[in-house]
Design a protein around this motif. Sequence first.
Motif, mmCIF file in Angstrom:
data_model
loop_
_atom_site.group_PDB
_atom_site.id
_atom_site.type_symbol
_atom_site.label_atom_id
_atom_site.label_comp_id
_atom_site.label_asym_id
_atom_site.label_seq_id
_atom_site.Cartn_x
_atom_site.Cartn_y
_atom_site.Cartn_z
ATOM 1 N N UNK A 1 0.679 -1.201 0.111
ATOM 2 C CA UNK A 1 -0.019 -0.121 0.046
ATOM 3 C C UNK A 1 0.995 1.338 0.194
ATOM 4 N N UNK A 2 0.631 2.259 -0.903
ATOM 5 C CA UNK A 2 1.317 3.451 -0.827
ATOM 6 C C UNK A 2 0.430 4.506 -0.957
ATOM 7 N N UNK A 3 0.991 5.434 -0.268
ATOM 8 C CA UNK A 3 -0.024 6.812 -0.108
ATOM 9 C C UNK A 3 0.961 7.910 -0.419
ATOM 10 N N UNK A 4 0.426 9.078 -1.117
ATOM 11 C CA UNK A 4 1.005 9.981 -1.437
ATOM 12 C C UNK A 4 0.349 11.404 -1.369
ATOM 13 N N UNK A 5 0.972 12.398 -0.644
ATOM 14 C CA UNK A 5 -0.155 13.535 -0.432
ATOM 15 C C UNK A 5 0.991 14.794 -0.927
ATOM 16 N N UNK A 6 0.558 15.370 -1.909
ATOM 17 C CA UNK A 6 1.266 16.637 -2.360
ATOM 18 C C UNK A 6 0.449 17.827 -2.497
ATOM 19 N N UNK B 1 15.275 15.823 -0.418
ATOM 20 C CA UNK B 1 14.872 14.784 0.819
ATOM 21 C C UNK B 1 15.035 15.230 2.131
ATOM 22 N N UNK B 2 13.806 15.576 2.573
ATOM 23 C CA UNK B 2 13.594 15.974 4.129
ATOM 24 C C UNK B 2 13.950 14.750 5.186
ATOM 25 N N UNK B 3 13.261 13.725 4.909
ATOM 26 C CA UNK B 3 13.426 12.516 5.619
ATOM 27 C C UNK B 3 12.822 11.357 4.829
ATOM 28 N N UNK B 4 12.462 10.192 5.398
ATOM 29 C CA UNK B 4 12.460 9.029 4.665
ATOM 30 C C UNK B 4 10.771 9.345 4.138
ATOM 31 N N UNK B 5 10.043 9.932 4.674
ATOM 32 C CA UNK B 5 8.659 10.192 3.973
ATOM 33 C C UNK B 5 8.415 11.440 3.503
ATOM 34 N N UNK B 6 9.263 12.613 3.657
ATOM 35 C CA UNK B 6 8.647 13.844 3.052
ATOM 36 C C UNK B 6 9.726 14.550 2.333
ATOM 37 N N UNK C 1 6.731 22.952 -4.074
ATOM 38 C CA UNK C 1 5.961 21.877 -3.714
ATOM 39 C C UNK C 1 6.373 21.119 -2.321
ATOM 40 N N UNK C 2 5.577 20.603 -1.602
ATOM 41 C CA UNK C 2 5.889 19.832 -0.473
ATOM 42 C C UNK C 2 5.019 18.401 -0.663
ATOM 43 N N UNK C 3 5.888 17.389 -0.288
ATOM 44 C CA UNK C 3 5.085 16.093 -0.794
ATOM 45 C C UNK C 3 5.549 14.875 0.635
#
Length: 535
Positions: A247-252, A496-501, A530-532
Amino acid sequence: MKNFHVWTLAFLISLSLLGPQAFGQSYQNRQIIQAFKYFKTSSYQKALDALSKARGNQKVMGTRYYLEGIILNRLQRYDQALVSFENALRAKNNSPDLYYEFAQALYANSELVKARIAFKKSADNNYKKGSSLYYVAHISQLLEEHKVARDTYIRLIKEVSGDEDKKLQQIARFQLSESFLALAENRDDAARLVDKYVIPSLNKAYDTLPKAPLAKDIEKRKKEIEKQYGLDPNLMKNGRTLSKQRLSLRIQHEFRYDSNITLATDIPTAAILSRDTFIHESNFNMQYLMQAAGRFTFTPFFRARNTYHTDRESPTVFQNDTYNLTAGSRNTYEHTLFGKQANMLFDIDYVYIGRNTQQTKDRPYFSRATTITLGERFRWFSFGPTTIKYQYKDYEASTNALFNKTNSFSIDQIKSTASGNLFIFLLRADLIDQYNNPSASQDMYMFRTDYLIPEIFPTYTLNLAMSVSFLDLVGTAKTTRGLEKTFTPSVLLKKKINKSMSASLGYDYTRNVSDDKANFDYKKHIVRFGLSASY
């Protein structure tokens, strides 16, 4: 732990020396007491010399031989230790660790059958029960008596508990899986047995202490076994490895400035509005990866996008406010072509679009489309994969004149460089038939090149792109506008800010060349931030 063992040994020696003539006997055998003092300071040879002078009754001699065997074990003189332990047993020494120490000497001397018997007696006496049972099982594996090993590991797991024994339980579960494997591998239904017994045992071993160093070895071994028996759910028949994350989710969210906004359409034609504006665009993406039979993958997905223009005073601007809802599935058939991994592609998606075309600041139904894609991804060149696609889109809108059917053909090629950077080349043709308004039909041809530097700086990715497109119109539109050409260089920097962002900053320049200078000949600049977040 060492001090505890020493003081325990002292207590046992004291008990061994006590009898009806406790004080006198202890005094007469002060050599044993002296030997023990030497033992405490690791003066092993002096301890042995003192013990050699000890004489007394059976109990005293049993203590002498027992302590002698312990010291010889520490000196790794196992053959001599065996003689001392055997003498201690004949003298009926009852020290709790006697069989365990005896077994250690037998094991070191490669007398495995006798060592297993001694370790079993140690376990039955509840001395270091976990370790004793482990040795019984381990020796059984060495002797290839896998049923005995299996049963002993199961007993260890059931009878030994507590946080301090978790490491031993993890080791036992790991080795139990090896015993299961040894019993299964010569069977006709080996794969079924491995799937039913071996893999679950490895999973339990891993879950016992998932952060322990051994967990990495367990995970590695599991992958080896799954690959060997074709059980790895992430390994396809053609060798392709799927992501563990299903399962993958992405918010941008993207905030951009457009210096010369064009009328929002779902076809290449776009008239200029001669207005600038800021735009907010939010995206939500969700997908779930599935596979079947090691040959097929199915990735159903859902996407939602909302576009909002900050200029609320100009109806020609905010009429471009749009939301898109898309659902579909990307599917592959995994096979080989030219002796290498290949994927046959079959995608289908449906999109619903709401747009503020009435300039009322509402976004009612504007259009919907169903798209079917067929393609093949393969490796003809050694430097990267090639993808060929055919796409058919059936588009319907709130206005009949906008109905169209589009046939698209594309080919893209990825080329990796020696430095690890990537070139991506795309050639695409869209043949758009507006069957209710044939004079608006058009064909677009586009060539795009991307140059991707995955790590221009640590945690930074740079993407440089250039696209050139040609719009071929029909009828009056072609006479008025000619063959339109669009040039769009762009640059995008991602952090790349961290593992997710991650965050991104980009710039696009567009130059559209048209014979209709008033409406379709224009240039524009877009700056985007942009931020994701991905999960």
